[in-house]
Design a protein around this motif. Structure first.
Motif, mmCIF file in Angstrom:
data_model
loop_
_atom_site.group_PDB
_atom_site.id
_atom_site.type_symbol
_atom_site.label_atom_id
_atom_site.label_comp_id
_atom_site.label_asym_id
_atom_site.label_seq_id
_atom_site.Cartn_x
_atom_site.Cartn_y
_atom_site.Cartn_z
ATOM 1 N N THR A 1 79.512 -0.479 -11.667
ATOM 2 C CA THR A 1 79.456 0.246 -10.398
ATOM 3 C C THR A 1 79.218 1.728 -10.622
ATOM 4 O O THR A 1 78.439 2.354 -9.901
ATOM 5 C CB THR A 1 80.750 0.020 -9.594
ATOM 6 N N LEU B 1 76.068 3.753 -9.103
ATOM 7 C CA LEU B 1 76.256 4.973 -8.320
ATOM 8 C C LEU B 1 75.626 6.181 -9.000
ATOM 9 O O LEU B 1 75.095 7.071 -8.332
ATOM 10 C CB LEU B 1 77.744 5.226 -8.087
ATOM 11 N N VAL C 1 73.342 7.227 -5.853
ATOM 12 C CA VAL C 1 73.969 8.219 -4.988
ATOM 13 C C VAL C 1 74.010 9.608 -5.634
ATOM 14 O O VAL C 1 73.726 10.613 -4.977
ATOM 15 C CB VAL C 1 75.397 7.769 -4.600
ATOM 16 N N TYR D 1 72.734 13.252 -4.130
ATOM 17 C CA TYR D 1 73.682 14.340 -3.910
ATOM 18 C C TYR D 1 73.219 15.612 -4.620
ATOM 19 O O TYR D 1 73.272 16.701 -4.062
ATOM 20 C CB TYR D 1 75.071 13.931 -4.393
ATOM 21 N N TYR E 1 74.366 12.832 2.153
ATOM 22 C CA TYR E 1 74.735 12.849 0.740
ATOM 23 C C TYR E 1 75.589 14.069 0.429
ATOM 24 O O TYR E 1 75.278 14.859 -0.436
ATOM 25 C CB TYR E 1 73.476 12.833 -0.124
ATOM 26 N N THR F 1 80.859 11.816 0.900
ATOM 27 C CA THR F 1 80.194 10.546 0.593
ATOM 28 C C THR F 1 80.332 10.221 -0.886
ATOM 29 O O THR F 1 80.594 9.079 -1.258
ATOM 30 C CB THR F 1 78.702 10.617 0.974
ATOM 31 N N LEU F 2 80.159 11.230 -1.727
ATOM 32 C CA LEU F 2 80.282 11.027 -3.167
ATOM 33 C C LEU F 2 81.710 10.611 -3.541
ATOM 34 O O LEU F 2 81.897 9.654 -4.304
ATOM 35 C CB LEU F 2 79.883 12.294 -3.911
ATOM 36 N N SER G 1 82.368 7.075 -2.374
ATOM 37 C CA SER G 1 81.663 6.106 -3.221
ATOM 38 C C SER G 1 82.370 5.908 -4.558
ATOM 39 O O SER G 1 82.341 4.816 -5.118
ATOM 40 C CB SER G 1 80.230 6.574 -3.479
ATOM 41 N N TRP H 1 86.533 3.477 -4.956
ATOM 42 C CA TRP H 1 86.792 2.073 -5.310
ATOM 43 C C TRP H 1 86.512 1.753 -6.774
ATOM 44 O O TRP H 1 87.296 1.039 -7.402
ATOM 45 C CB TRP H 1 86.032 1.133 -4.379
#
Length: 191
Positions: free
Chosen positions: A30, A34, A38, A42, A152, A156-157, A160, A163
């Motif tokens: 993950t 990311l 993402v 960003y 972004y 949001t970062l 993300s 988790w």
């Protein structure tokens, strides 16, 4: 009886270790996903300066009003604001600007024209209610557009990364607990 208990403990420890390792592997995968999706968005975002926007005008543009230009078959909202001491066009998000530079806001449902028109009218009314609001601008001198909301941003970062971090921490804790349990079992067996 003691041999069955030891075998059951070994099976349980093996399953717990597999669970912990699987959680750590999933977290690492993950993080990689990311980090390649993402995080670059960003880092590339230039909309970092929070400004105060003052509404100048709103206009709903239909297909008929924009003849000669290639526009989609939906109404779109055009918003002019005053931000950072100059006139600017307000865009809802970064994606709105990329989809259609002639629209500040693109309605969510484009299947039904009347529903899309009602959505645009509702957003327009909210802008007229709150004529002063926060927006995001860039530090570039020649940029004449601002954003209402960043897709972004730092929130949001962080959301993300929450988790996968939780999954990694849980996996490491499961592995650590199994290892502590194994070492305590060895100490108990030696006595």
């Amino acid at each position: 009886m003691g041999k069955k208990l030891v075998m059951a403990q070994k099976r349980g420890e093996t399953r717990a270790l597999c669970l912990g390792v699987a959680m750590v592997v999933c977290a690492v995968i993950t993080y990689y996903i990311l980090g390649t999706t993402v995080l670059p968005l960003y880092q590339k975002s230039v909309w970092t300066q929070e400004s105060t926007c003052y509404l100048i005008e709103t206009n709903i543009r239909d297909q008929e009003e924009l003849e000669g230009k290639k526009v989609p078959q939906y109404p779109c909202l055009w918003v002019n604001v005053s931000a950072v001491g100059r006139w600017a066009v307000l865009y809802h998000t970064e994606d709105t600007r990329d989809q259609n530079q002639q629209c500040s806001y693109i309605p969510g449902s484009l299947d039904n024209y009347q529903t899309a028109r009602a959505d645009v009218e509702k957003v327009r009314a909210k802008f007229h209610e709150h004529r002063v609001f926060y927006c995001f601008s860039t530090t570039r001198e020649n940029e004449s557009s601002v954003l209402y909301r960043r897709l972004y941003g730092p929130q949001t970062l962080l959301f993300s990364l929450f988790w996968p971090t939780f999954l990694l921490t849980g996996g490491l804790l499961v592995i650590a607990m199994v290892k502590v349990n194994q070492s305590l079992s060895i100490l108990a067996a030696q006595k």
